[in-house]
Write a protein that holds these residues in place. Structure first.
Motif, PDB file in Angstrom:
ATOM      1  N   HIS A  29      64.466 104.284   1.701  1.00 45.47           N
ATOM      2  CA  HIS A  29      65.354 103.498   0.851  1.00 45.47           C
ATOM      3  C   HIS A  29      65.378 104.058  -0.571  1.00 45.47           C
ATOM      4  O   HIS A  29      66.443 104.141  -1.194  1.00 45.47           O
ATOM      5  N   THR A  30      64.228 104.468  -1.063  1.00 44.72           N
ATOM      6  CA  THR A  30      64.164 105.027  -2.420  1.00 44.72           C
ATOM      7  C   THR A  30      64.912 106.352  -2.507  1.00 44.72           C
ATOM      8  O   THR A  30      65.595 106.624  -3.493  1.00 44.72           O
ATOM      9  N   LEU A  31      64.791 107.175  -1.482  1.00 42.39           N
ATOM     10  CA  LEU A  31      65.531 108.436  -1.464  1.00 42.39           C
ATOM     11  C   LEU A  31      67.037 108.176  -1.511  1.00 42.39           C
ATOM     12  O   LEU A  31      67.774 108.886  -2.201  1.00 42.39           O
ATOM     13  N   ALA A  32      67.496 107.155  -0.789  1.00 43.56           N
ATOM     14  CA  ALA A  32      68.920 106.802  -0.832  1.00 43.56           C
ATOM     15  C   ALA A  32      69.298 106.284  -2.225  1.00 43.56           C
ATOM     16  O   ALA A  32      70.391 106.595  -2.732  1.00 43.56           O
ATOM     17  N   TRP A  33      68.422 105.527  -2.833  1.00 43.95           N
ATOM     18  CA  TRP A  33      68.669 105.020  -4.200  1.00 43.95           C
ATOM     19  C   TRP A  33      68.841 106.175  -5.178  1.00 43.95           C
ATOM     20  O   TRP A  33      69.711 106.140  -6.056  1.00 43.95           O
ATOM     21  N   LEU A  34      68.045 107.210  -5.018  1.00 43.34           N
ATOM     22  CA  LEU A  34      68.097 108.362  -5.919  1.00 43.34           C
ATOM     23  C   LEU A  34      69.373 109.186  -5.758  1.00 43.34           C
ATOM     24  O   LEU A  34      69.702 109.987  -6.640  1.00 43.34           O
ATOM     25  N   GLU A  35      70.069 109.003  -4.648  1.00 45.29           N
ATOM     26  CA  GLU A  35      71.318 109.735  -4.442  1.00 45.29           C
ATOM     27  C   GLU A  35      72.446 109.181  -5.298  1.00 45.29           C
ATOM     28  O   GLU A  35      73.450 109.854  -5.529  1.00 45.29           O
ATOM     29  N   ARG A  36      72.296 107.953  -5.791  1.00 47.47           N
ATOM     30  CA  ARG A  36      73.369 107.330  -6.547  1.00 47.47           C
ATOM     31  C   ARG A  36      73.336 107.764  -7.999  1.00 47.47           C
ATOM     32  O   ARG A  36      72.284 108.079  -8.568  1.00 47.47           O
ATOM     33  N   GLN A  37      74.520 107.775  -8.610  1.00 50.01           N
ATOM     34  CA  GLN A  37      74.662 108.258  -9.981  1.00 50.01           C
ATOM     35  C   GLN A  37      73.857 107.404 -10.959  1.00 50.01           C
ATOM     36  O   GLN A  37      73.813 106.185 -10.858  1.00 50.01           O
TER      37      GLN A  37
END
Length: 368
Positions: free
Chosen positions: A76-84
């Motif tokens: 989930h954190t890795l996906a969060w980091l993908e956002r601007q």
């Protein structure tokens, strides 16, 4: 003992670090201990449980590291980091704030929403009571506006009271400000300041946390933001605080970290001034105007700009003085060179216009 990684972090290593970071009972010291012992988070995750036990780590850590909950949280954190506009700073990477890296208990990971580049700019922490008086709030806003105008990033804990007043005033004048949370970025607390945090991020400032994104508001977490607030900053200004206030802990940490400590005095009859008076007795710089802060910081070798008093965006000479610091009527007369009757008439007009307020014999510029 292996050396800590100093090379760019691979995707696999990043995922392993996020898993380690989520483990129960694994704070910053144990996180570093694992990395130092095994050379990387990836090796630590795959090491046998006996190796973890030999380091004196709790059994709960070793047992949880391969659980689905820990893996899902890292994903989930890795996906969060993908956002601007959402970032992760790691203590052994070049983009980690240099001043914070100097403290002994620097958090190994920092989650940042907003612009992480401002963490390298000169910061001044402003802290104080959550139940601040109106004069205390106005003083915090006045000093924040002036210090932001002088080029400082205003850093605080995004709590109610003095923290919120300092953040808001910096945003209002187009300055930059950093909020350090005692929760994860997805469990924002207190909710009353969420809009302020969103305004900070939208205007080019930043909100950060050392905690996993979903960490909630537990009492033990909030004190952990204090060394980050002071560690990021060149100095800490305490506006209004009782002797039992957490702001005094931040000030003490600042002193231990070699930072400047500033305190604004108040009435001897006001409990909210006693913490500041204690700090002054202990050696903090007594502050009445921002010049007292600028003077103390001009000698700081790391200050990369020529600190100067800001130009206040107002055409009224008395408001210019009040934006810098509260004054009595007599002090305004002395500072402005006006006769006292003229000052009193002008202050009455400003009060009627909602631009100034008198509290306990001192005049304050009203927060817009």
């Amino acid at each position: 003992m292996s050396q800590i990684i100093r090379t760019p972090v691979s995707p696999a290593e990043l995922e392993a670090r996020l898993r380690l970071h989520r483990l129960p009972e694994l704070g910053p010291a144990r996180f570093r201990k694992l990395i130092e012992a095994f050379g990387s988070a990836s090796r630590a995750i795959s090491a046998p449980a006996s190796a973890w036990r030999s380091l004196g780590l709790p059994a709960a850590c070793a047992e949880a590291r391969r659980s689905a909950e820990i893996r899902d949280g890292a994903s989930h954190t890795l996906a969060w980091l993908e956002r601007q506009g959402q970032h992760l700073l790691m203590w052994d990477q070049p983009d980690y704030p240099a001043l914070l890296a100097q403290i002994s208990d620097a958090p190994p990971l920092l989650f940042v929403a907003g612009d992480p580049a401002i963490l390298e700019k000169p910061q001044l922490a402003m802290v104080g009571s959550r139940r601040a008086s109106r004069p205390g709030m106005d003083t915090a806003a006045a000093f924040s506006r002036s210090l932001a105008g002088a080029g400082f990033v205003i850093t605080s804990g995004l709590a109610l009271g003095i923290d919120a007043a300092a953040h808001q005033a910096a945003v209002d004048v187009g300055g930059q400000t950093v909020g350090v949370l005692g929760t994860g970025l997805e469990k924002f607390y207190p909710q009353r300041n969420r809009r302020l945090a969103e305004a900070m991020i939208a205007s080019g400032s930043a909100v950060l946390s050392e905690f996993p994104l979903d960490a909630g508001p537990t009492a033990s977490n909030f004190p952990r933001r204090n060394p980050i607030i002071s560690g990021l900053s060149l100095g800490v200004l305490v506006i209004e605080a009782s002797v039992a206030s957490g702001s005094l802990i931040t000030a003490r940490l600042a002193g231990e970290q070699g930072r400047e400590v500033f305190a604004i005095p108040g009435s001897i009859h006001h409990p909210g001034a006693r913490g500041c008076h204690q700090l002054i007795r202990d050696g903090a710089v007594l502050v009445e105007t921002i010049e007292h802060i600028l003077e103390a910081l001009r000698g700081w070798q790391q200050l990369p700009f020529s600190a100067r008093a800001p130009a206040i965006s107002t055409d009224h000479p008395l408001l210019m003085l009040l934006h810098a610091a509260p004054h009595t009527s007599e002090a305004l007369a002395d500072a402005s060179g006006w006769a006292l009757p003229k000052v009193l008439v002008a202050l009455t007009e400003l009060e009627m216009d909602g631009r100034a307020v008198c509290e306990s014999g001192r005049w304050f510029a009203r927060v817009s």
